[in-house]
Design a protein around this motif. Structure first.
Motif, short mmCIF file in Angstrom:
data_model
loop_
_atom_site.label_atom_id
_atom_site.label_comp_id
_atom_site.label_asym_id
_atom_site.label_seq_id
_atom_site.Cartn_x
_atom_site.Cartn_y
_atom_site.Cartn_z
N PRO A 113 48.71 20.22 30.58
CA PRO A 113 49.02 19.57 32.28
C PRO A 113 50.70 19.37 32.53
O PRO A 113 50.99 19.77 33.52
CB PRO A 113 48.24 18.37 32.39
N GLU A 114 51.17 18.66 31.62
CA GLU A 114 52.70 18.46 32.01
C GLU A 114 53.64 19.92 32.13
O GLU A 114 54.26 19.95 33.03
CB GLU A 114 53.07 17.69 30.83
N GLU A 115 52.97 20.93 31.29
CA GLU A 115 53.81 22.12 31.46
C GLU A 115 53.26 22.91 32.95
O GLU A 115 54.18 23.47 33.41
CB GLU A 115 53.46 23.00 30.31
N VAL A 116 52.12 22.41 33.41
CA VAL A 116 51.66 23.11 34.46
C VAL A 116 52.40 22.93 35.65
O VAL A 116 52.87 23.41 36.45
CB VAL A 116 50.08 22.82 34.57
N GLU A 117 52.58 21.29 35.99
CA GLU A 117 53.60 20.83 37.03
C GLU A 117 55.10 20.91 36.68
O GLU A 117 55.70 21.58 37.78
CB GLU A 117 53.77 19.26 36.66
N ARG A 118 55.51 21.48 35.57
CA ARG A 118 56.97 22.00 35.35
C ARG A 118 57.12 23.30 35.97
O ARG A 118 57.95 23.65 36.55
CB ARG A 118 57.36 21.72 34.02
N GLU A 119 56.20 24.09 35.29
CA GLU A 119 56.23 25.56 35.83
C GLU A 119 55.82 25.57 37.03
O GLU A 119 56.16 26.82 37.96
CB GLU A 119 55.27 26.44 34.86
N ARG A 120 55.20 24.89 37.72
CA ARG A 120 54.48 24.95 39.14
C ARG A 120 56.21 24.98 40.07
O ARG A 120 56.17 25.79 41.10
CB ARG A 120 53.72 23.91 39.77
N GLN A 121 57.00 24.39 39.75
CA GLN A 121 58.22 24.13 40.52
C GLN A 121 58.96 25.45 40.12
O GLN A 121 59.69 25.90 41.11
CB GLN A 121 59.03 23.02 39.88
N VAL A 122 59.03 26.14 39.27
CA VAL A 122 59.45 27.25 38.81
C VAL A 122 58.91 28.50 39.76
O VAL A 122 59.79 29.24 40.55
CB VAL A 122 59.57 27.65 37.25
N VAL A 123 57.69 28.37 39.73
CA VAL A 123 56.89 29.47 40.52
C VAL A 123 57.36 29.39 42.14
O VAL A 123 57.43 30.22 42.80
CB VAL A 123 55.31 29.64 40.19
N LEU A 124 57.18 28.08 42.39
CA LEU A 124 57.68 27.85 44.08
C LEU A 124 59.08 28.28 44.13
O LEU A 124 59.16 28.79 45.47
CB LEU A 124 57.41 26.02 44.35
N GLU A 125 60.17 28.10 43.41
CA GLU A 125 61.27 28.47 43.58
C GLU A 125 61.46 30.23 43.58
O GLU A 125 62.14 30.84 44.28
CB GLU A 125 62.22 27.95 42.39
N GLU A 126 60.55 30.70 42.83
CA GLU A 126 60.40 32.00 42.85
C GLU A 126 59.74 32.55 44.01
O GLU A 126 60.16 33.78 44.68
CB GLU A 126 59.39 32.72 41.73
N ILE A 127 58.78 32.18 44.87
CA ILE A 127 58.24 32.01 46.07
C ILE A 127 59.52 32.17 47.02
O ILE A 127 59.81 32.90 47.80
CB ILE A 127 57.13 31.32 46.46
N ARG A 128 60.26 31.04 47.04
CA ARG A 128 61.19 30.96 47.98
C ARG A 128 62.49 31.93 47.98
O ARG A 128 62.90 32.18 48.98
CB ARG A 128 62.04 29.26 47.66
N ARG A 129 62.71 32.44 46.41
CA ARG A 129 63.82 33.28 46.49
C ARG A 129 63.09 34.78 47.28
O ARG A 129 64.01 35.52 47.79
CB ARG A 129 64.13 33.52 45.14
N ALA A 130 61.84 34.99 47.09
CA ALA A 130 61.14 36.26 47.40
C ALA A 130 61.24 36.18 49.04
O ALA A 130 61.48 36.97 49.55
CB ALA A 130 59.70 36.26 47.05
N ALA A 131 61.13 35.07 49.40
CA ALA A 131 61.01 35.06 51.17
C ALA A 131 62.46 35.18 51.65
O ALA A 131 62.62 35.41 52.81
CB ALA A 131 60.88 33.56 51.47
N ASP A 132 63.46 35.54 50.82
CA ASP A 132 64.94 35.75 51.21
C ASP A 132 65.13 37.21 50.75
O ASP A 132 66.42 37.52 50.81
CB ASP A 132 65.91 34.74 50.67
N ASP A 133 64.37 37.70 49.96
CA ASP A 133 64.58 39.24 49.64
C ASP A 133 64.04 40.31 50.50
O ASP A 133 62.90 40.39 50.66
CB ASP A 133 63.76 39.28 47.98
#
Length: 435
Positions: free
Chosen positions: A121-141
């Motif tokens: 669970p603790e890694e899920v929460e950390r990695e969720r932020q990584v994927v959210l940032e990936e989505i934000r970067r994609a929205a500017d690609d």
């Protein structure tokens, strides 16, 4: 036909568990590549779990009960190897390349991570932020935005291909460790997986190693794919536009629904048609619109191949004021091909280009592994050789018939990304100043 190169792997196996194994020794190679393919991606996701396949791909690298987070990367990169993964609509795959001598020591780490992902669970929460940032970067690609605009327009929100593989911030927030574990148990099973190993390997020893690490039975019941609606076919011209502040030139995509991978002969013919129209400087559209008239900065044709229905697509980068005449010219050239057909020389050029593209994409062990895994997961690896043979068998008349059947000038999809108004005005002023 007899002079065609043989690309089929030297050894293919199906273990008792249902796992498919493809081995291709390359005696001169000092490296070995392992590519593990799973038959799940965006296509299998219910709308409320959008992005779960990609999120799970991230979580696999977070270890298992026996593997600490980051230990997989340390085990492989510490020996000078590389590892990565990718998720698409129809698949997820994990791959590593190591020195061939290190394969027995590194394969157990990859198998442990892929088959027994712990998803703490603790890694899920950390990695969720990584994927959210990936989505934000994609929205500017800009490339991603244009592609997603096309898919949403062509397939619609009811079809999984019309949804983003990355998911959305809202859908990502609803994915829990329990859901990720259940999804993993349901899909990461031997009957849904293929393991490809290429490079400086001994086939018998490598098969025994793969069977030891990947050959165990699955735990729990398998999942079945959710029902997928039929691919939409526009009754007229379906347009969708958007703007972007960083864009300097318009990005135009015209697309026509085609066939699923089950219609393999037509899939191969549509690849030839795309090469005739827009692959290389001497292809029809590139020569006319970029080289002769200079109306586009870039233009190309592709036949998108997906499990549940494909798209024939023409893409161009151009000035906004040139959009009407470029679209009209594209339709005129398609109608011209439908009426007059193509010459034998055009077809031979397209054949050579596609044949060489395939051969060039299979020169290294890592390229071979990816090619075999992709084909086996989507359509069966035996289709690889059949693809080369079908390319040689098509006639100009058959290519013309495919254009008549699929490229209707009255029914197609347009996805257009344009510069924001202020951007377009500034670009026009700059052009006038330069003149």
């Amino acid at each position: 036909m007899s002079r065609l190169p043989r690309l089929l792997p030297a050894y293919t196996h199906r273990l008792n568990s249902g796992l498919r194994v493809i081995l291709h020794p390359v005696p001169i190679a000092d490296s070995a590549t392992v590519d593990v393919w799973v038959q799940t991606g965006g296509r299998n996701e219910p709308p409320q779990w959008l992005g779960i396949s990609h999120f799970l791909e991230h979580m696999v690298f977070k270890g298992s009960e026996r593997l600490a987070p980051g230990e997989l990367d340390r085990a492989i990169e510490g020996r000078g190897g590389i590892t990565n993964a990718a998720t698409g609509q129809d698949y997820t795959h994990y791959y590593m390349t190591v020195a061939a001598a290190d394969l027995p020591e590194t394969l157990p780490y990859l198998a442990e991570a892929v088959l027994r992902a712990g998803i703490p669970p603790e890694e899920v929460e950390r990695e969720r932020q990584v994927v959210l940032e990936e989505i934000r970067r994609a929205a500017d690609d800009l490339g991603y935005i244009t592609y997603q605009l096309l898919m949403e327009t062509a397939y619609g929100e009811e079809h999984p291909y019309g949804r983003p593989v990355l998911g959305t911030p809202a859908s990502l927030m609803g994915l829990t460790p329990e859901l990720l574990r259940a999804y993993h148990r349901g899909w990461y099973r031997p009957e849904y997986m293929t393991v490809v190993v290429t490079g400086g390997i001994d086939p018998e020893q490598t098969l025994a190693l793969v069977e030891k690490e990947f050959g165990g039975p699955a735990s729990g019941p398998a999942w079945t794919r959710p029902p997928i609606p039929p691919q939409p076919h526009p009754q007229g011209i379906l347009r969708r536009e958007s703007t972007h502040a960083r864009l300097e030139q318009a990005r135009l995509k015209l697309a026509w629904p085609t066939v699923s991978l089950d219609a393999w002969e037509q899939v191969c013919g549509l690849e030839l048609l795309a090469a005739v129209l827009g692959d290389g400087r001497t292809s029809r559209l590139v020569h006319l619109l970029r080289e002769q008239r200079g109306w586009v900065r870039a233009i190309g044709c592709s036949s998108l191949v997906l499990k549940e229905g494909g798209l024939f697509c023409i893409s161009a980068h151009l000035e906004v004021e040139d959009l009407p005449r470029v679209e009209a010219t594209l339709l005129h050239e398609i109608e011209k091909l439908q009426q007059d057909g193509i010459g034998q020389a055009e077809l031979e050029r397209a054949r050579r280009m596609l044949t060489h593209e395939l051969l060039f994409s299979a020169e290294s062990p890592s390229q071979l592994a990816s090619l075999y895994g992709y084909y086996e997961t989507l359509v069966g690896v035996e289709r690889l050789q059949e693809y080369l043979e079908l390319l040689q068998a098509f006639t100009p008349a058959q290519i013309r018939e495919l254009a008549q059947q699929y490229l209707s000038p009255e029914a197609y999809v347009v996805a257009l990304l344009k510069p924001a108004a202020s951007n377009a005005a500034a670009a026009s002023e700059l052009q006038l100043a330069c003149r």
